[in-house]
Design a protein around this motif. Structure first.
Motif, mmCIF file in Angstrom:
data_model
loop_
_atom_site.group_PDB
_atom_site.id
_atom_site.type_symbol
_atom_site.label_atom_id
_atom_site.label_comp_id
_atom_site.label_asym_id
_atom_site.label_seq_id
_atom_site.Cartn_x
_atom_site.Cartn_y
_atom_site.Cartn_z
ATOM 1 N N TRP A 131 0.823 -1.210 0.000
ATOM 2 C CA TRP A 131 0.000 0.000 0.000
ATOM 3 C C TRP A 131 0.856 1.259 0.000
ATOM 4 O O TRP A 131 0.444 2.304 -0.516
ATOM 5 N N ALA A 132 2.047 1.162 0.587
ATOM 6 C CA ALA A 132 2.899 2.347 0.713
ATOM 7 C C ALA A 132 3.422 2.824 -0.631
ATOM 8 O O ALA A 132 3.605 4.035 -0.826
ATOM 9 N N VAL A 133 3.678 1.902 -1.556
ATOM 10 C CA VAL A 133 4.194 2.306 -2.870
ATOM 11 C C VAL A 133 3.220 3.240 -3.583
ATOM 12 O O VAL A 133 3.591 4.365 -3.956
ATOM 13 N N PRO A 154 5.933 10.618 0.962
ATOM 14 C CA PRO A 154 7.060 9.860 0.392
ATOM 15 C C PRO A 154 8.256 9.758 1.327
ATOM 16 O O PRO A 154 8.921 8.719 1.383
ATOM 17 N N PHE A 155 8.525 10.818 2.089
ATOM 18 C CA PHE A 155 9.652 10.783 3.016
ATOM 19 C C PHE A 155 9.367 9.853 4.192
ATOM 20 O O PHE A 155 10.265 9.152 4.673
ATOM 21 N N LEU A 156 8.123 9.842 4.663
ATOM 22 C CA LEU A 156 7.758 8.955 5.765
ATOM 23 C C LEU A 156 7.837 7.497 5.330
ATOM 24 O O LEU A 156 8.323 6.637 6.080
ATOM 25 N N VAL A 157 7.393 7.208 4.118
ATOM 26 C CA VAL A 157 7.466 5.844 3.594
ATOM 27 C C VAL A 157 8.917 5.419 3.419
ATOM 28 O O VAL A 157 9.321 4.325 3.852
ATOM 29 N N ALA A 158 9.733 6.267 2.792
ATOM 30 C CA ALA A 158 11.135 5.926 2.567
ATOM 31 C C ALA A 158 11.875 5.755 3.888
ATOM 32 O O ALA A 158 12.675 4.820 4.051
ATOM 33 N N ALA A 159 11.611 6.636 4.840
ATOM 34 C CA ALA A 159 12.293 6.559 6.129
ATOM 35 C C ALA A 159 11.900 5.297 6.888
ATOM 36 O O ALA A 159 12.749 4.661 7.527
ATOM 37 N N ALA A 160 10.635 4.930 6.831
ATOM 38 C CA ALA A 160 10.192 3.711 7.518
ATOM 39 C C ALA A 160 10.888 2.487 6.924
ATOM 40 O O ALA A 160 11.356 1.603 7.655
#
Length: 226
Positions: free
Chosen positions: A86-88, A212-218
């Motif tokens: 789902w994050a993508v 996008p930053f929250l997804v990448a950081a996670a």
């Protein structure tokens, strides 16, 4: 994932995209699929539909790599896989139109919560799941609080809903992991913002999408700490 990006990457308040913007040809899993392939072209008028060619596929490869590199028990890794699916599209939709639709954020968070609960049940240890639940609610409430207090200068409510799943996923591994993920997300956003300012691609008043930053950081936090 490409269909989700094509449908939901529309301005806030607009109806979900149901067809090509150029000719109106419908798109969907029950329709001819060229518009949902890597070329991202309408099969009728050849106009681009949704994300740029190859972008969704590249993001999916990165998500699979993150899943392969992250550690943890099988049950927790299943929750990571669910969240990444789902994050993508969430990250790509937010990057395109500054929007995190409920139809993607809620299933992402709910699936993580249920799958982590199943992992805790299988391990006969409820402590990580209780911590994950508290972390998700805390991070989501914190993001929502900035919206109420700061308005447009704070995080959006979509970010708060995305944070529910992110907080639960990182909180499963401990509060320090959650803090690392949050600091990394803010740092990535700040670095990109400064780079855009230096390149004169943005102004101080510009608003970067935080999803996008929250997804990448996670994803990076899971790779580095699990």
């Amino acid at each position: 994932m490409r269909l989700a990006v094509a449908r939901y990457a529309v301005p806030p308040g607009s109806a979900d995209r149901a067809g090509c913007d150029g000719c109106g040809a419908p798109i969907g899993l029950d329709r001819p699929l060229p518009a949902l392939g890597p070329a991202a072209r309408c099969p009728v008028c050849r106009a681009r539909v949704g994300a740029a060619p190859g972008l969704v596929e590249l993001a999916l490869v990165a998500a699979v790599a993150a899943l392969a590199l992250a550690g943890g028990a099988a049950g927790a890794r299943l929750a990571v896989a669910w969240w990444l699916a789902w994050a993508v599209p969430l990250a790509l939709v937010d990057a395109a139109v500054h929007r995190l639709p409920d139809r993607l954020t809620y299933p992402a968070a709910a699936g993580v919560w249920v799958l982590l609960g199943a992992a805790a049940l299988a391990a006969a240890d409820a402590a990580p799941w209780l911590r994950a639940t508290a972390a998700g609610l805390t991070l989501g409430a914190g993001f929502a609080g900035t919206t109420l207090l700061l308005g447009r200068r704070g995080f959006g409510l979509g970010d708060a809903k995305l944070a529910l799943g992110v907080g639960a996923l990182l909180g499963w591994y401990g509060w320090p992991v959650l803090v690392v993920g949050l600091v990394l997300a803010v740092t990535l956003a700040a670095l990109v913002g400064l780079a855009l300012l230096a390149a004169r691609r943005a102004r101080w008043s510009s608003h970067l999408p935080f999803g996008p930053f929250l997804v990448a950081a996670a994803a990076l936090t899971l790779i580095l700490t699990t």
